[in-house]
Design an enzyme around this catalytic site. Structure first.
Site: not given
Ligand code: NAI
Length: 514
Positions: A312, A361, A415, A488
């Site tokens: 990620d 996520k 975003k 991540k």
């Protein structure tokens, strides 16, 4: 050989007994200093350790291909269009003037490192990180890949609505030359049902072994057609749901291979791609949060000595969170809660609006503060400390941490992320800090994908040995935890800890023995 390398065979020459150069290799000696710590009778007994290593980096940069899974998506099309704009030096008009292409946001292409000081003046000397060791230039990457949507690349770029129109207009003939993405593997159970309408470019049938062989042959063909030395296979397709870990199915290398052969329902498309790359001996990086690397895949990578990295991309909110939470905790301030809201309106957001994909996520975004909390037991009680069994404290104290993601089509690729840090300060006081972060998602992700690809290629050329015990050099461990800075939920060797924020830089310098 890259033209720059031809002009300057050694952008940096280290004159030290620890560093030597040949036409083929840069070889350096590096001592890793640390300490063994044993707790005994209320004391910590510390024994400094030092281990001599030798690194050998092959100087010849591989002719490298980047095969993107999800090539027709926002990240995929933005990456292809911006690399082409850079390669062909296309500038474009925006409402505020003429914009030149660049690689801002790429650690490797847009940041510098301090080499030392100039004798006499005492001035610091900084150089681009890309000059530290021979690396692929992003302009030289050969681009290709797969997508379950067969829209030709110029139209897919248009669909993404990321880039200015004047850039799209000029880059269109170049990106159109990439054609349509290769047909891909689509198992509807793994991504959100709302993606179904896109899936018009899928490899037929339900036989997962045949799918594996097809992807392997795609990689081989791409490599041969473009006369490449190396192909980095990169998942930037939609986030999948987690795969269940089932003993006998995906827990060992042999089991995962058998599960693909029997077309087991828990084998995800991303896992089939990872296995294909591993068996082809080409590196695979997972830019999305799902658990592509089930234990059997990691074992297979170890067995094949093939490189993998994930999971990620750490682009916006999470990057800031890892820096900011560390700053608070290291300043002796105790975060009590971190509440993160996101909304976005691109296709990634649409996919994440389904619960199982959101869950992937959420897990990936949530793990980011754990290490900082575990490192400060003055602020956060450990599980052992006076915790009553069954209470929240029995798990160890931890800030409340929530992550919410909402799909708001109107904002498109731009975003919004809102984070509230609510902390305890001196003598019962409270502090609240709010951060509002707004950015074009794919313009943050693209330089990261490029950095990960270029760093991965570099790491395939580095060998090392423990100078006290090994005579021969061996390749790095297959799980490339050195990529962690850009990810991540970093995948590391079981039992090993994470690396510091500036590790790549430290690593590059280590390879030069600076
Ligand atoms: P997107 O939805 O625009 O693109 C994904 C593409 O993957 C689509 O074109 C879709 O048709 C394709 N796809 C889906 N399943 C596939 C399969 N099995 N094989 C081949 N293609 C398939 O999404 P976007 O914005 O490009 O993001 C891509 C991924 O990167 C997502 O998983 C996202 O969560 C992840 N990511 C993105 C970040 C960002 O800042 N943009 C940050 C962190 C992760």
């Amino acid at each position: 050989v890259h033209p720059t390398a031809a002009r300057r065979p050694y952008p940096i020459v280290v004159q030290s007994e620890n560093t030597s150069y040949s036409d083929e290799y840069i070889t350096s000696k590096f001592t890793n200093r640390g300490a063994d710590v044993v707790a005994s009778d209320g004391q910590f007994i510390v024994k400094p350790t030092s281990k001599p290593y030798e690194f050998q980096t092959a100087r010849k940069v591989s002719k490298t291909g980047l095969m993107l899974i999800g090539m027709g998506g926002n990240n995929g099309t933005t990456l292809c269009a911006t690399v082409l704009a850079n390669r062909h030096n296309i500038s474009w008009h925006t409402k505020s003037g003429v914009q030149q292409p660049n690689y801002i946001g790429s650690v490797l292409r847009a940041s510098t490192v301090r080499l030392g000081t100039e004798p006499g003046t005492g001035k610091d000397v900084h150089i681009p990180i890309s000059d530290v060791l021979p690396m692929v230039h992003p302009n030289d990457l050969v681009l290709g890949g797969w997508d379950i949507s067969g829209l030709p690349m110029d139209k897919a770029m248009h669909r993404a609505e990321v880039l200015d129109w004047d850039l799209q207009r000029q880059v269109a003939p170049h990106i159109a030359a990439l054609g349509s993405p290769l047909p891909s593997i689509y198992y509807p159970d793994f991504i959100a049902a709302n993606q179904e309408a896109r899936a018009d470019n899928v490899i037929p049938g339900k036989d997962k072994q045949k799918h594996l062989e097809r992807i392997r042959s795609d990689i081989r063909k791409f490599k041969a057609d473009n006369q490449l030395d190396r192909v980095v296979v990169f998942w930037t397709a939609n986030t999948e749901r987690y795969s269940e870990i089932i003993p006998g199915v995906n827990d060992t290398a042999d089991n995962i291979l058998a599960a693909i052969k029997s077309s087991h329902s828990e084998v995800s498309p991303s896992t089939v791609f990872a296995v294909a790359a591993i068996l082809e001996g080409e590196p695979f990086v997972n830019g999305a949060p799902q658990n592509t690397f089930v234990p059997g895949v990691i074992e297979l990578a170890e067995r094949q000595k093939s490189f993998i990295g994930g999971d990620d991309l750490k682009s916006g909110q999470t990057k800031l969170k890892s820096v900011f939470a560390e700053f608070l905790v290291n300043a002796g301030i105790k975060p009590l809660s971190i509440a993160s809201y996101n909304h976005l309106g691109n296709n990634d957001g649409h996919n994440l609006s389904a619960e199982p994909q959101f869950k992937s996520k959420e897990i990936s975004k949530s793990s980011v503060v754990d290490d900082m909390v575990a490192a400060n037991r003055l602020l956060f009680k450990s599980p052992e400390e006076g915790a009553v069994k069954g209470t929240k404290a029995a798990k160890g104290e931890h800030p409340d941490h929530i992550v919410v993601i909402k799909y708001v089509p109107a904002v498109g690729d731009s975003k919004r992320a809102i984070d509230e840090y609510y902390s305890e300060i001196f003598c019962g006081g409270r502090s609240t800090i709010n951060i509002f972060n707004e950015c074009e998602d794919s313009l943050l992700a693209t330089p990261l994908i490029l950095d990960l690809t270029i760093l991965t290629e570099l790491l395939t050329r580095v060998q090392y040995r423990d100078a006290s015990t090994q005579a021969e050099f061996s390749p790095l461990y297959p799980v490339l935890s050195l990529l962690s800075y850009m990810l991540k939920a970093p995948l590391v060797k079981p039992g090993k800890c994470l690396l510091s924020h500036s590790f790549e830089i430290a690593f590059c310098l280590m390879c030069l023995s600076l």
